[in-house]
Design a protein around this motif. Sequence first.
Motif, PDB file in Angstrom:
ATOM      1  N   GLN A  77       0.814  -1.220   0.000  1.00 18.09           N
ATOM      2  CA  GLN A  77       0.000   0.000   0.000  1.00 18.09           C
ATOM      3  C   GLN A  77       0.848   1.271   0.000  1.00 18.09           C
ATOM      4  OE1 GLN A  77      -3.328  -0.225  -0.219  1.00 18.09           O
ATOM      5  NE2 GLN A  77      -3.047  -2.431  -0.280  1.00 18.09           N
ATOM      6  N   HIS A  78       2.155   1.140  -0.014  1.00 15.56           N
ATOM      7  CA  HIS A  78       3.047   2.295   0.084  1.00 15.56           C
ATOM      8  C   HIS A  78       2.858   3.233  -1.100  1.00 15.56           C
ATOM      9  CE1 HIS A  78       6.788   4.594   0.532  1.00 15.56           C
ATOM     10  NE2 HIS A  78       6.741   4.205   1.793  1.00 15.56           N
ATOM     11  N   GLU A  79       3.089   4.525  -0.882  1.00 12.45           N
ATOM     12  CA  GLU A  79       2.911   5.516  -1.957  1.00 12.45           C
ATOM     13  C   GLU A  79       3.940   5.343  -3.075  1.00 12.45           C
ATOM     14  OE1 GLU A  79       5.282   9.377  -0.284  1.00 12.45           O
ATOM     15  OE2 GLU A  79       3.387   8.895   0.688  1.00 12.45           O
ATOM     16  N   SER A  80       5.112   4.825  -2.765  1.00 12.41           N
ATOM     17  CA  SER A  80       6.168   4.644  -3.762  1.00 12.41           C
ATOM     18  C   SER A  80       5.976   3.340  -4.521  1.00 12.41           C
ATOM     19  CB  SER A  80       7.534   4.635  -3.079  1.00 12.41           C
ATOM     20  OG  SER A  80       8.517   4.088  -3.934  1.00 12.41           O
ATOM     21  N   TRP A  81       5.908   3.427  -5.840  1.00  7.08           N
ATOM     22  CA  TRP A  81       5.741   2.191  -6.604  1.00  7.08           C
ATOM     23  C   TRP A  81       6.999   1.335  -6.529  1.00  7.08           C
ATOM     24  CZ3 TRP A  81       8.752   0.975 -10.789  1.00  7.08           C
ATOM     25  CH2 TRP A  81       9.432   2.011 -11.422  1.00  7.08           C
ATOM     26  N   ASN A  82       8.182   1.959  -6.292  1.00  6.31           N
ATOM     27  CA  ASN A  82       9.402   1.162  -6.101  1.00  6.31           C
ATOM     28  C   ASN A  82       9.260   0.249  -4.882  1.00  6.31           C
ATOM     29  OD1 ASN A  82      11.108   1.904  -8.234  1.00  6.31           O
ATOM     30  ND2 ASN A  82      11.752   3.759  -7.180  1.00  6.31           N
ATOM     31  N   ALA A  83       8.732   0.810  -3.802  1.00  9.81           N
ATOM     32  CA  ALA A  83       8.533   0.027  -2.588  1.00  9.81           C
ATOM     33  C   ALA A  83       7.508  -1.074  -2.823  1.00  9.81           C
ATOM     34  CB  ALA A  83       8.090   0.930  -1.439  1.00  9.81           C
ATOM     35  N   ARG A  84       6.414  -0.741  -3.526  1.00  7.32           N
ATOM     36  CA  ARG A  84       5.386  -1.758  -3.807  1.00  7.32           C
ATOM     37  C   ARG A  84       5.942  -2.876  -4.675  1.00  7.32           C
ATOM     38  NH1 ARG A  84       2.458   2.938  -4.988  1.00  7.32           N
ATOM     39  NH2 ARG A  84       2.192   2.326  -7.173  1.00  7.32           N
TER      40      ARG A  84
END
Length: 136
Positions: A77-84
């Motif tokens: 659910q993180h705002e950063s797509w890298n993190a997702r």
Amino acid sequence: AAPQCIEVLTCHLWEARSAAANLLGKLGDKAPAAAGPELAKRLADTNAGVCMAAATALKQMPTHAAAAAPLLVELLQHESWNARCAAAGVLGSLGERAPAAAAPELARMITDPHMSEAAAEALVQMGQHAASAVPE
């Protein structure tokens, strides 16, 4: 050296955080148990290189990655797509050991242009475990 590497994961220098993640990954499941949750937190690092180093390290320590799975699901659910993407990759690497809660989250991400490939790959890696979450 491993406890110091875990401490360095919070250093202000991204190069140090990345190097610490790489070293912990080389230890695999021989790394201290605290490495899993700390590396999972680095999946949301502001530096994409650190994020990827943490994901690679977690894939090299499946026991610790499995223990950090609830945090990995939250990171979807993180705002950063890298993190997702990184969280999806690690969850996929867990295969059947990935938590059931990951499958519906990943299935919803298939329509996201930043996430579709990572989400689909993770679902495939999770196998039959995730089949019921995939839309027809």
